[in-house]
Design a protein around this motif. Structure first.
Motif, PDB file in Angstrom:
ATOM      1  N   TRP A  33     -11.974  12.510  -8.312  1.00  0.00           N
ATOM      2  CA  TRP A  33     -10.784  12.944  -7.561  1.00  0.00           C
ATOM      3  C   TRP A  33      -9.724  11.850  -7.576  1.00  0.00           C
ATOM      4  CZ3 TRP A  33      -8.513  10.613  -3.364  1.00  0.00           C
ATOM      5  CH2 TRP A  33      -7.492  11.341  -2.737  1.00  0.00           C
ATOM      6  N   LEU A  34     -10.141  10.591  -7.342  1.00  0.00           N
ATOM      7  CA  LEU A  34      -9.203   9.477  -7.322  1.00  0.00           C
ATOM      8  C   LEU A  34      -8.492   9.329  -8.663  1.00  0.00           C
ATOM      9  CD1 LEU A  34      -8.113   6.930  -5.809  1.00  0.00           C
ATOM     10  CD2 LEU A  34     -10.028   5.686  -6.851  1.00  0.00           C
ATOM     11  N   LEU A  35      -9.246   9.422  -9.753  1.00  0.00           N
ATOM     12  CA  LEU A  35      -8.651   9.287 -11.082  1.00  0.00           C
ATOM     13  C   LEU A  35      -7.666  10.415 -11.367  1.00  0.00           C
ATOM     14  CD1 LEU A  35     -11.735   8.167 -13.217  1.00  0.00           C
ATOM     15  CD2 LEU A  35      -9.910   6.741 -12.247  1.00  0.00           C
ATOM     16  N   GLU A  36      -8.030  11.624 -10.969  1.00  0.00           N
ATOM     17  CA  GLU A  36      -7.142  12.767 -11.216  1.00  0.00           C
ATOM     18  C   GLU A  36      -5.881  12.687 -10.363  1.00  0.00           C
ATOM     19  OE1 GLU A  36      -9.577  16.150 -10.441  1.00  0.00           O
ATOM     20  OE2 GLU A  36     -10.738  15.934 -12.307  1.00  0.00           O
ATOM     21  N   ARG A  37      -6.014  12.193  -9.145  1.00  0.00           N
ATOM     22  CA  ARG A  37      -4.888  12.159  -8.216  1.00  0.00           C
ATOM     23  C   ARG A  37      -3.983  10.950  -8.426  1.00  0.00           C
ATOM     24  NH1 ARG A  37      -4.323  14.528  -3.056  1.00  0.00           N
ATOM     25  NH2 ARG A  37      -2.177  14.174  -2.347  1.00  0.00           N
ATOM     26  N   HIS A  38      -4.574   9.785  -8.718  1.00  0.00           N
ATOM     27  CA  HIS A  38      -3.790   8.548  -8.767  1.00  0.00           C
ATOM     28  C   HIS A  38      -3.992   7.727 -10.039  1.00  0.00           C
ATOM     29  CE1 HIS A  38      -2.589   8.931  -4.529  1.00  0.00           C
ATOM     30  NE2 HIS A  38      -3.843   9.253  -4.261  1.00  0.00           N
ATOM     31  N   GLY A  39      -4.921   8.141 -10.901  1.00  0.00           N
ATOM     32  CA  GLY A  39      -5.342   7.283 -12.004  1.00  0.00           C
ATOM     33  C   GLY A  39      -4.263   6.898 -12.989  1.00  0.00           C
ATOM     34  N   SER A  40      -3.287   7.757 -13.239  1.00  0.00           N
ATOM     35  CA  SER A  40      -2.256   7.457 -14.237  1.00  0.00           C
ATOM     36  C   SER A  40      -0.980   6.939 -13.582  1.00  0.00           C
ATOM     37  CB  SER A  40      -1.950   8.717 -15.055  1.00  0.00           C
ATOM     38  OG  SER A  40      -1.493   9.761 -14.195  1.00  0.00           O
ATOM     39  N   THR A  41      -1.100   6.406 -12.367  1.00  0.00           N
ATOM     40  CA  THR A  41       0.069   5.942 -11.622  1.00  0.00           C
ATOM     41  C   THR A  41      -0.026   4.446 -11.363  1.00  0.00           C
ATOM     42  OG1 THR A  41      -0.896   6.145  -9.406  1.00  0.00           O
ATOM     43  CG2 THR A  41      -0.035   8.173 -10.412  1.00  0.00           C
ATOM     44  N   GLU A  42       0.992   3.923 -10.687  1.00  0.00           N
ATOM     45  CA  GLU A  42       0.954   2.543 -10.197  1.00  0.00           C
ATOM     46  C   GLU A  42       0.768   2.531  -8.686  1.00  0.00           C
ATOM     47  OE1 GLU A  42       4.235   0.283 -11.618  1.00  0.00           O
ATOM     48  OE2 GLU A  42       3.730   0.606 -13.729  1.00  0.00           O
ATOM     49  N   ASP A  43       0.130   3.575  -8.155  1.00  0.00           N
ATOM     50  CA  ASP A  43      -0.118   3.676  -6.721  1.00  0.00           C
ATOM     51  C   ASP A  43      -1.075   2.576  -6.271  1.00  0.00           C
ATOM     52  OD1 ASP A  43       1.495   5.896  -6.593  1.00  0.00           O
ATOM     53  OD2 ASP A  43      -0.163   7.332  -6.674  1.00  0.00           O
ATOM     54  N   ARG A  44      -0.960   2.219  -4.994  1.00  0.00           N
ATOM     55  CA  ARG A  44      -1.854   1.239  -4.377  1.00  0.00           C
ATOM     56  C   ARG A  44      -2.521   1.948  -3.201  1.00  0.00           C
ATOM     57  NH1 ARG A  44       2.569  -1.246  -6.356  1.00  0.00           N
ATOM     58  NH2 ARG A  44       3.820  -0.941  -4.471  1.00  0.00           N
ATOM     59  N   VAL A  45      -3.751   2.372  -3.445  1.00  0.00           N
ATOM     60  CA  VAL A  45      -4.468   3.290  -2.560  1.00  0.00           C
ATOM     61  C   VAL A  45      -5.467   2.532  -1.701  1.00  0.00           C
ATOM     62  CG1 VAL A  45      -6.006   5.299  -2.494  1.00  0.00           C
ATOM     63  CG2 VAL A  45      -4.218   5.145  -4.257  1.00  0.00           C
ATOM     64  N   ALA A  46      -5.487   2.850  -0.406  1.00  0.00           N
ATOM     65  CA  ALA A  46      -6.470   2.261   0.503  1.00  0.00           C
ATOM     66  C   ALA A  46      -7.450   3.333   0.952  1.00  0.00           C
ATOM     67  CB  ALA A  46      -5.785   1.639   1.716  1.00  0.00           C
ATOM     68  N   PHE A  47      -8.744   3.064   0.783  1.00  0.00           N
ATOM     69  CA  PHE A  47      -9.818   3.893   1.308  1.00  0.00           C
ATOM     70  C   PHE A  47     -10.407   3.182   2.535  1.00  0.00           C
ATOM     71  CE2 PHE A  47     -11.493   6.207  -2.777  1.00  0.00           C
ATOM     72  CZ  PHE A  47     -10.396   7.051  -2.736  1.00  0.00           C
ATOM     73  N   PHE A  48     -10.480   3.866   3.671  1.00  0.00           N
ATOM     74  CA  PHE A  48     -11.164   3.323   4.845  1.00  0.00           C
ATOM     75  C   PHE A  48     -12.496   4.052   4.991  1.00  0.00           C
ATOM     76  CE2 PHE A  48      -7.001   1.737   5.507  1.00  0.00           C
ATOM     77  CZ  PHE A  48      -7.136   0.594   6.285  1.00  0.00           C
ATOM     78  N   ILE A  53       0.848  -1.198   0.000  1.00  0.00           N
ATOM     79  CA  ILE A  53       0.000   0.000   0.000  1.00  0.00           C
ATOM     80  C   ILE A  53       0.884   1.249   0.000  1.00  0.00           C
ATOM     81  CG2 ILE A  53      -1.761   1.294   1.282  1.00  0.00           C
ATOM     82  CD1 ILE A  53      -2.832  -1.306   0.167  1.00  0.00           C
ATOM     83  N   THR A  54       0.524   2.238  -0.804  1.00  0.00           N
ATOM     84  CA  THR A  54       1.318   3.475  -0.885  1.00  0.00           C
ATOM     85  C   THR A  54       0.612   4.683  -0.292  1.00  0.00           C
ATOM     86  OG1 THR A  54       0.449   3.970  -3.111  1.00  0.00           O
ATOM     87  CG2 THR A  54       2.502   2.679  -2.977  1.00  0.00           C
ATOM     88  N   HIS A  55      -0.729   4.675  -0.254  1.00  0.00           N
ATOM     89  CA  HIS A  55      -1.487   5.819   0.241  1.00  0.00           C
ATOM     90  C   HIS A  55      -2.692   5.330   1.047  1.00  0.00           C
ATOM     91  CE1 HIS A  55       0.677   7.433  -3.242  1.00  0.00           C
ATOM     92  NE2 HIS A  55       0.560   8.625  -2.692  1.00  0.00           N
ATOM     93  N   ILE A  56      -2.976   6.018   2.158  1.00  0.00           N
ATOM     94  CA  ILE A  56      -4.135   5.680   2.993  1.00  0.00           C
ATOM     95  C   ILE A  56      -4.982   6.929   3.216  1.00  0.00           C
ATOM     96  CG2 ILE A  56      -4.931   4.820   5.219  1.00  0.00           C
ATOM     97  CD1 ILE A  56      -2.393   3.231   5.486  1.00  0.00           C
ATOM     98  N   TYR A  57      -6.270   6.812   2.884  1.00  0.00           N
ATOM     99  CA  TYR A  57      -7.250   7.878   3.111  1.00  0.00           C
ATOM    100  C   TYR A  57      -8.384   7.308   3.947  1.00  0.00           C
ATOM    101  CZ  TYR A  57      -4.902  10.005  -0.942  1.00  0.00           C
ATOM    102  OH  TYR A  57      -3.968  10.505  -1.816  1.00  0.00           O
ATOM    103  N   CYS A  58      -8.955   8.129   4.815  1.00  0.00           N
ATOM    104  CA  CYS A  58     -10.050   7.613   5.630  1.00  0.00           C
ATOM    105  C   CYS A  58     -11.150   8.641   5.838  1.00  0.00           C
ATOM    106  CB  CYS A  58      -9.545   7.114   6.980  1.00  0.00           C
ATOM    107  SG  CYS A  58      -9.074   8.391   8.150  1.00  0.00           S
ATOM    108  N   SER A  59     -12.323   8.119   6.109  1.00  0.00           N
ATOM    109  CA  SER A  59     -13.462   8.904   6.571  1.00  0.00           C
ATOM    110  C   SER A  59     -13.089   9.590   7.875  1.00  0.00           C
ATOM    111  CB  SER A  59     -14.648   7.953   6.778  1.00  0.00           C
ATOM    112  OG  SER A  59     -15.568   8.454   7.714  1.00  0.00           O
ATOM    113  N   LEU A  60     -13.779  10.694   8.182  1.00  0.00           N
ATOM    114  CA  LEU A  60     -13.522  11.409   9.428  1.00  0.00           C
ATOM    115  C   LEU A  60     -14.427  10.948  10.561  1.00  0.00           C
ATOM    116  CD1 LEU A  60     -12.896  15.035   8.114  1.00  0.00           C
ATOM    117  CD2 LEU A  60     -11.274  13.197   8.519  1.00  0.00           C
ATOM    118  N   MET A  61     -15.173   9.871  10.345  1.00  0.00           N
ATOM    119  CA  MET A  61     -15.960   9.285  11.422  1.00  0.00           C
ATOM    120  C   MET A  61     -15.042   8.470  12.316  1.00  0.00           C
ATOM    121  SD  MET A  61     -19.429   8.346   9.334  1.00  0.00           S
ATOM    122  CE  MET A  61     -20.744   9.579   9.202  1.00  0.00           C
ATOM    123  N   LYS A  62     -15.300   8.507  13.613  1.00  0.00           N
ATOM    124  CA  LYS A  62     -14.364   7.968  14.601  1.00  0.00           C
ATOM    125  C   LYS A  62     -13.981   6.516  14.333  1.00  0.00           C
ATOM    126  CE  LYS A  62     -14.866   9.190  18.908  1.00  0.00           C
ATOM    127  NZ  LYS A  62     -15.373   9.267  20.319  1.00  0.00           N
TER     128      LYS A  62
END
Length: 241
Positions: free
Chosen positions: A169-184, A71-80
């Motif tokens: 947003w995801l496509l613009e930020r990471h779409g043309s990369t080989e990033d491995r993004v985690a959404f929580f 995994i290269t990037h981690i994004y999460c909801s702001l819920m506890k």
């Protein structure tokens, strides 16, 4: 790019529903249970496996992450509950944790009046409260001491619009990369997000399930979106499912 959409670990509201089959007494922004913390630790250990492709790696095995995740990037909801889950994983993987305003559960943060059934809007955690949960949290500039939500109850149409906005947003930020993004994120928004980006908005009574801490992998390529697997929880012992 690979996207790993992961649901938070068991929350107090999840445990309430499991034991009573009722939402009476639900919390607008619940914490994890002790069981949820243990689930998140198993998840972190599973995701921590380095990505290591042997010579002539088997494509099918790699598609199922038999050689790790990386995994290269981690994004999460702001819920506890999502923050607590993602923070455990981010710490284990030694990665920055980014808060994202569009990863919250459908509806937003609200308390339901048991007599009228009305949804009473809540503020959400303040900037300082979120940083207290995880000091290394990287928060959007819009998050203030007044709480990050403070909006009317989100409608189904608004949830779908948010899913499309997040996808763009995801496509613009990471779409043309080989990033491995985690959404929580959350089960309700997972259904909305997946059905929206796959063009399956009108599914009738069908529902796309996502268990606590379950992983769904989507590969985004120039040829389109490939669903590698969904609702993966084989890394959890039976007692934590």
């Amino acid at each position: 790019m690979e996207l790993y959409f992961i649901r938070h670990a068991q929350s107090e509201n999840n445990a309430l529903w499991e034991s009573t089959r009722s939402s009476d007494g639900r919390h607008p922004d619940p914490d994890l249970t002790e069981k949820g913390v243990r689930q998140a630790l198993y998840l972190a250990s599973f995701l921590k496996t380095p990505r290591s492709l042997p010579p002539n790696a088997n494509r099918g095995a790699d598609w199922h992450n038999r050689y790790g995740f990386g995994i290269t990037h981690i994004y999460c909801s702001l819920m506890k509950r999502a923050v607590r889950t993602a923070a455990i994983v981010a710490q284990a993987l030694n990665l920055p944790l980014y808060g994202h305003l569009d990863l919250h559960e459908n509806g937003g943060i609200y308390w339901q009046d048991p007599e009228t059934g009305d949804s009473i809007i809540q503020a959400g955690l303040s900037r300082s409260s979120l940083l207290a949960l995880y000091p290394n949290f990287i928060l959007p500039s819009e998050v203030s001491e007044e709480g990050w939500w403070n909006r009317p109850f989100e409608t189904e149409d608004e949830s779908r619009f948010r899913a499309k906005r997040l996808w763009q947003w995801l496509l613009e930020r990471h779409g043309s990369t080989e990033d491995r993004v985690a959404f929580f994120s959350h089960a309700g928004f997972y259904h909305t997000f997946l059905s929206t980006i796959l063009g399956l908005e009108h599914m009738g009574n069908a529902w796309v399930s996502l268990s606590n801490c379950a992983i769904t992998r989507l590969d985004i390529t120039p040829d389109g979106v490939w669903v590698a697997y969904t609702n993966r929880v084989d890394f959890l012992p039976d007692s934590l499912l």
